[in-house]
Design a protein around this motif. Structure first.
Motif, PDB file in Angstrom:
ATOM      1  N   ARG A  17       0.601  -1.242   0.037  1.00 46.33           N
ATOM      2  CA  ARG A  17      -0.018  -0.018  -0.087  1.00 46.33           C
ATOM      3  C   ARG A  17       0.863   1.210   0.049  1.00 46.33           C
ATOM      4  N   ASN A  18       2.109   1.331   0.368  1.00 48.46           N
ATOM      5  CA  ASN A  18       2.935   2.340   0.512  1.00 48.46           C
ATOM      6  C   ASN A  18       3.635   2.475  -0.516  1.00 48.46           C
ATOM      7  N   GLU A  19       3.850   1.473  -1.536  1.00 45.27           N
ATOM      8  CA  GLU A  19       4.672   1.432  -2.698  1.00 45.27           C
ATOM      9  C   GLU A  19       4.047   2.495  -3.747  1.00 45.27           C
ATOM     10  N   SER A  20       5.051   3.485  -3.982  1.00 39.15           N
ATOM     11  CA  SER A  20       4.680   4.408  -5.024  1.00 39.15           C
ATOM     12  C   SER A  20       5.001   3.852  -6.429  1.00 39.15           C
ATOM     13  N   HIS A  21       4.206   4.401  -7.644  1.00 38.03           N
ATOM     14  CA  HIS A  21       4.569   3.914  -9.030  1.00 38.03           C
ATOM     15  C   HIS A  21       5.333   4.899  -9.488  1.00 38.03           C
ATOM     16  N   LEU A  22       5.691   5.873  -8.885  1.00 38.41           N
ATOM     17  CA  LEU A  22       6.642   6.985  -9.520  1.00 38.41           C
ATOM     18  C   LEU A  22       8.017   6.712  -9.327  1.00 38.41           C
ATOM     19  N   PRO A  23       8.730   7.017 -10.301  1.00 40.34           N
ATOM     20  CA  PRO A  23      10.340   7.161 -10.150  1.00 40.34           C
ATOM     21  C   PRO A  23      10.715   7.547  -8.569  1.00 40.34           C
ATOM     22  N   ALA A  24      11.706   7.161  -8.244  1.00 40.90           N
ATOM     23  CA  ALA A  24      12.169   7.403  -6.952  1.00 40.90           C
ATOM     24  C   ALA A  24      12.637   9.063  -6.737  1.00 40.90           C
ATOM     25  N   ASP A  25      13.144   9.471  -7.893  1.00 41.32           N
ATOM     26  CA  ASP A  25      13.389  10.932  -7.938  1.00 41.32           C
ATOM     27  C   ASP A  25      12.174  12.065  -8.018  1.00 41.32           C
ATOM     28  N   VAL A  26      11.120  11.389  -8.282  1.00 39.21           N
ATOM     29  CA  VAL A  26       9.757  12.290  -8.192  1.00 39.21           C
ATOM     30  C   VAL A  26       9.091  12.300  -6.911  1.00 39.21           C
ATOM     31  N   THR A  27       9.820  12.951  -5.922  1.00 34.73           N
ATOM     32  CA  THR A  27       9.280  13.482  -4.745  1.00 34.73           C
ATOM     33  C   THR A  27       8.902  14.625  -4.659  1.00 34.73           C
ATOM     34  N   LEU A  28       8.143  15.258  -3.750  1.00 29.24           N
ATOM     35  CA  LEU A  28       7.701  16.622  -3.765  1.00 29.24           C
ATOM     36  C   LEU A  28       9.125  17.347  -3.411  1.00 29.24           C
ATOM     37  N   GLY A  29       9.946  16.941  -2.352  1.00 29.01           N
ATOM     38  CA  GLY A  29      11.472  17.488  -2.155  1.00 29.01           C
ATOM     39  C   GLY A  29      12.258  17.697  -3.326  1.00 29.01           C
ATOM     40  N   GLY A  30      12.166  16.485  -4.228  1.00 29.86           N
ATOM     41  CA  GLY A  30      13.078  16.265  -5.493  1.00 29.86           C
ATOM     42  C   GLY A  30      12.470  17.411  -6.212  1.00 29.86           C
ATOM     43  N   ILE A  31      11.267  17.503  -6.620  1.00 34.67           N
ATOM     44  CA  ILE A  31      10.613  18.605  -7.387  1.00 34.67           C
ATOM     45  C   ILE A  31      11.042  19.963  -6.834  1.00 34.67           C
ATOM     46  N   ALA A  32      10.665  20.275  -5.736  1.00 32.02           N
ATOM     47  CA  ALA A  32      10.524  21.591  -5.082  1.00 32.02           C
ATOM     48  C   ALA A  32      12.102  22.484  -5.166  1.00 32.02           C
ATOM     49  N   ARG A  33      12.955  21.493  -4.569  1.00 26.77           N
ATOM     50  CA  ARG A  33      14.324  22.403  -4.457  1.00 26.77           C
ATOM     51  C   ARG A  33      14.781  22.897  -5.695  1.00 26.77           C
ATOM     52  N   PRO A  34      15.012  22.290  -6.804  1.00 27.44           N
ATOM     53  CA  PRO A  34      15.326  22.993  -8.045  1.00 27.44           C
ATOM     54  C   PRO A  34      14.233  24.134  -8.636  1.00 27.44           C
ATOM     55  N   VAL A  35      13.322  23.915  -8.310  1.00 28.22           N
ATOM     56  CA  VAL A  35      12.232  24.935  -8.656  1.00 28.22           C
ATOM     57  C   VAL A  35      12.381  26.066  -7.723  1.00 28.22           C
ATOM     58  N   PHE A  36      12.449  26.001  -6.550  1.00 26.57           N
ATOM     59  CA  PHE A  36      12.951  27.163  -5.741  1.00 26.57           C
ATOM     60  C   PHE A  36      13.845  27.823  -6.068  1.00 26.57           C
ATOM     61  N   LEU A  37      15.080  27.209  -6.325  1.00 23.06           N
ATOM     62  CA  LEU A  37      16.431  27.652  -6.558  1.00 23.06           C
ATOM     63  C   LEU A  37      16.208  28.341  -8.055  1.00 23.06           C
ATOM     64  N   ALA A  38      15.692  27.863  -8.779  1.00 25.07           N
ATOM     65  CA  ALA A  38      15.525  28.803 -10.278  1.00 25.07           C
ATOM     66  C   ALA A  38      14.693  29.817 -10.099  1.00 25.07           C
ATOM     67  N   TRP A  39      13.547  29.860  -9.229  1.00 24.97           N
ATOM     68  CA  TRP A  39      12.912  30.947  -9.170  1.00 24.97           C
ATOM     69  C   TRP A  39      13.599  32.266  -8.070  1.00 24.97           C
ATOM     70  N   GLU A  40      14.414  31.651  -7.282  1.00 29.42           N
ATOM     71  CA  GLU A  40      15.126  32.668  -6.603  1.00 29.42           C
ATOM     72  C   GLU A  40      16.221  33.348  -7.572  1.00 29.42           C
ATOM     73  N   ARG A  41      16.563  32.792  -8.536  1.00 35.11           N
ATOM     74  CA  ARG A  41      17.398  33.590  -9.393  1.00 35.11           C
ATOM     75  C   ARG A  41      16.536  34.656 -10.513  1.00 35.11           C
ATOM     76  N   LEU A  42      15.377  34.236 -10.441  1.00 38.87           N
ATOM     77  CA  LEU A  42      14.475  34.991 -11.070  1.00 38.87           C
ATOM     78  C   LEU A  42      13.805  36.287 -10.368  1.00 38.87           C
ATOM     79  N   ARG A  43      13.789  36.065  -8.913  1.00 36.83           N
ATOM     80  CA  ARG A  43      13.466  36.804  -8.116  1.00 36.83           C
ATOM     81  C   ARG A  43      14.176  38.150  -8.458  1.00 36.83           C
ATOM     82  N   VAL A  44      15.496  38.209  -8.631  1.00 37.39           N
ATOM     83  CA  VAL A  44      16.441  39.297  -8.789  1.00 37.39           C
ATOM     84  C   VAL A  44      16.145  40.196 -10.175  1.00 37.39           C
ATOM     85  N   VAL A  45      15.690  39.542 -11.263  1.00 40.61           N
ATOM     86  CA  VAL A  45      14.967  40.049 -12.422  1.00 40.61           C
ATOM     87  C   VAL A  45      13.614  40.838 -12.116  1.00 40.61           C
TER      88      VAL A  45
END
Length: 131
Positions: A17-45
């Motif tokens: 029941r706890n098994e995920s059918h998504l790849p291991a790197d598709v976690t909320l943390g795995g998605i959020a970190r690079p997105v937030f870092l990219a948006w922080e660079r855009l914040r300056v602009v």
């Protein structure tokens, strides 16, 4: 004849029941970190564009205290609204979308909306008694 291919799977003894059918790197943390870092660079602009527009509209005159308070409130509101971009991108990526244009579409539309709000806010201060 086979069963309905669109029905939800029924958990059985061989299904965790706890098994995920998504790849291991598709976690909320795995998605959020690079997105937030990219948006922080855009914040300056974002801040430079809105700051330049504000200075252009207000001019180089001496600001009174009510104007400085209004600009400060607007800057805080703009940075809070900026957070909508990464929040929407993370949600859409979490749903499975992987397109490269999403960030730019969100950023450009958000900057344009923010610029309209800057103009509307400063018009109310710079052009009083306009009905």
């Amino acid at each position: 004849m086979t069963g309905n291919p669109y029905r939800s799977p029924v958990p059985g003894p061989d299904m965790d029941r706890n098994e995920s059918h998504l790849p291991a790197d598709v976690t909320l943390g795995g998605i959020a970190r690079p997105v937030f870092l990219a948006w922080e660079r855009l914040r300056v602009v974002y801040v430079v564009l809105l700051g330049a527009l504000t200075l252009l509209l207000v001019g180089s005159g001496i600001f009174g205290m009510p104007m400085l308070v209004r600009i400060g409130e607007g800057a805080i509101a703009a940075n809070l609204c900026f957070f909508a971009g990464p929040a929407v991108e993370i949600y859409v990526r979490w749903l499975g979308y992987r397109g490269k244009m999403l960030r730019w579409i969100l950023f450009v539309s958000g900057v344009l909306l923010s610029m309209i709000l800057v103009i509307a806010t400063l018009a109310g201060v710079l052009l009083p008694d306009q009905n």
